[in-house]
Write a protein that holds these residues in place. Structure first.
Motif, short mmCIF file in Angstrom:
data_model
loop_
_atom_site.label_atom_id
_atom_site.label_comp_id
_atom_site.label_asym_id
_atom_site.label_seq_id
_atom_site.Cartn_x
_atom_site.Cartn_y
_atom_site.Cartn_z
N VAL A 223 3.20 4.54 -16.27
CA VAL A 223 4.23 5.53 -16.76
C VAL A 223 3.54 6.94 -16.61
O VAL A 223 4.41 7.90 -16.42
CB VAL A 223 4.56 5.26 -18.39
CG1 VAL A 223 5.17 6.53 -19.18
CG2 VAL A 223 5.38 3.88 -18.70
N GLU A 224 2.32 7.19 -16.99
CA GLU A 224 1.77 8.65 -16.74
C GLU A 224 1.29 8.86 -15.37
O GLU A 224 1.16 9.87 -14.75
CB GLU A 224 0.34 8.66 -17.50
CG GLU A 224 0.57 8.57 -18.92
CD GLU A 224 -0.85 8.48 -19.90
OE1 GLU A 224 -2.08 8.19 -19.03
OE2 GLU A 224 -0.62 8.44 -21.01
N GLY A 225 1.70 7.91 -14.41
CA GLY A 225 1.65 8.22 -12.97
C GLY A 225 -0.01 8.11 -12.32
O GLY A 225 -0.11 9.01 -11.53
N ARG B 201 6.54 6.33 -7.56
CA ARG B 201 6.15 6.81 -8.76
C ARG B 201 7.02 6.82 -9.87
O ARG B 201 7.06 6.19 -10.84
CB ARG B 201 5.62 8.06 -8.64
CG ARG B 201 4.77 8.63 -10.10
CD ARG B 201 4.34 10.10 -9.85
NE ARG B 201 3.62 10.39 -10.98
CZ ARG B 201 2.77 11.46 -11.01
NH1 ARG B 201 2.43 12.15 -9.84
NH2 ARG B 201 2.13 11.59 -12.08
N ASN B 202 8.19 7.12 -9.30
CA ASN B 202 9.56 7.31 -10.32
C ASN B 202 9.77 5.81 -10.65
O ASN B 202 10.30 5.58 -11.91
CB ASN B 202 10.67 8.15 -9.79
CG ASN B 202 10.37 9.53 -9.79
OD1 ASN B 202 9.46 10.04 -10.79
ND2 ASN B 202 11.07 10.44 -8.86
N ALA B 203 9.96 4.69 -9.66
CA ALA B 203 10.18 3.41 -10.06
C ALA B 203 9.38 2.87 -11.12
O ALA B 203 9.69 2.11 -12.07
CB ALA B 203 10.19 2.78 -8.68
N TYR B 204 8.03 3.34 -10.92
CA TYR B 204 6.89 2.58 -11.68
C TYR B 204 7.27 3.19 -13.28
O TYR B 204 7.41 2.52 -14.18
CB TYR B 204 5.59 3.17 -11.26
CG TYR B 204 5.03 1.97 -10.46
CD1 TYR B 204 4.38 1.05 -10.80
CD2 TYR B 204 4.91 2.15 -9.07
CE1 TYR B 204 3.72 0.02 -10.07
CE2 TYR B 204 4.20 1.54 -8.28
CZ TYR B 204 3.72 0.37 -8.64
OH TYR B 204 3.13 -0.55 -7.81
N PHE C 211 8.46 0.59 -16.17
CA PHE C 211 7.22 0.50 -17.40
C PHE C 211 7.40 1.13 -18.54
O PHE C 211 6.75 1.15 -19.54
CB PHE C 211 5.75 0.72 -16.87
CG PHE C 211 5.33 -0.52 -15.88
CD1 PHE C 211 4.85 -1.37 -16.34
CD2 PHE C 211 5.38 -0.26 -14.39
CE1 PHE C 211 4.45 -2.41 -15.35
CE2 PHE C 211 4.96 -1.50 -13.62
CZ PHE C 211 4.39 -2.26 -13.94
N SER C 212 8.33 2.29 -18.54
CA SER C 212 8.57 3.05 -19.77
C SER C 212 9.55 2.09 -20.75
O SER C 212 10.35 1.36 -20.25
CB SER C 212 9.49 4.16 -19.36
OG SER C 212 8.95 5.13 -18.66
#
Length: 184
Positions: free
Chosen positions: A36-38, A124-127, A131-132
């Motif tokens: 979530v934090e990338g 990154r945005n998909a993760y 995961f959020s």
């Protein structure tokens, strides 16, 4: 009275997590937070060597540009070991559910985390979306590790296999929700 106390104690003992369940859950929750934090470095370190090996095999088999470039730039023992490993895995793939473990020269090469970083940044945005809000539902201990079920940010259930390696619990396997593609 005595039976109800025993029943309550039995119920309480069944409801508590074992150390294995707690530690593996905490490791997975750490992975969720990093995703979530990338944080590509932390997500990479929380993957087992076998998971990394299967991921590399899939990237090479698909022929993704970053994976092809990475392989082309790899030199010396790591490149030789990678090519031998890849050919061996292709040859024996039908008899095995996943790729053999990468040679140490490749796993320890500084370019491997950089390759993961490149893919992670692209997705990154998909993760973050996936995961959020992800919540662990159950942790089932087994002979070789644990199976963990989690509800992702889209409300779909995913399964993860975790194993204990020297540095702690690592994600070793992943089954995405039905109909959903596995992340790159």
């Amino acid at each position: 009275m005595r039976t109800s106390i025993l029943g309550l104690l039995l119920l309480a003992s069944c409801a508590t997590e074992t150390a294995i369940q707690r530690e593996s859950r905490e490791a997975f929750e750490s992975y969720i937070q990093a995703a979530v934090e990338g944080d590509p470095v932390k997500t990479f370190t929380l993957l087992s060597d076998t998971f990394k090996s299967e991921w590399v095999f899939q990237r090479l088999e698909v022929g993704d540009g970053p994976a092809r470039r990475w392989r082309g730039e790899l030199q010396g023992q790591a490149r030789t070991d990678l090519d031998l490993w890849w050919e061996y895995c292709k040859k024996h793939r039908e008899n095995r559910p996943r790729a053999d473990r990468l040679p140490v020269s490749v796993l320890a090469h500084p370019s491997l985390p950089a390759l993961w970083n490149e893919y992670f940044q692209a997705d990154r945005n998909a993760y973050r979306v996936r995961f959020s809000g992800m919540q662990v539902m159950e942790v089932y201990p087994g002979d070789g590790g644990v199976t963990l079920t989690a509800r992702n940010g889209e409300g779909r259930t995913e399964m993860f296999g975790l194993i204990a390696e020297t540095e702690g619990w690592k994600i070793d396997n992943h089954k995405p929700p039905k109909g959903a593609p596995a992340p790159r």
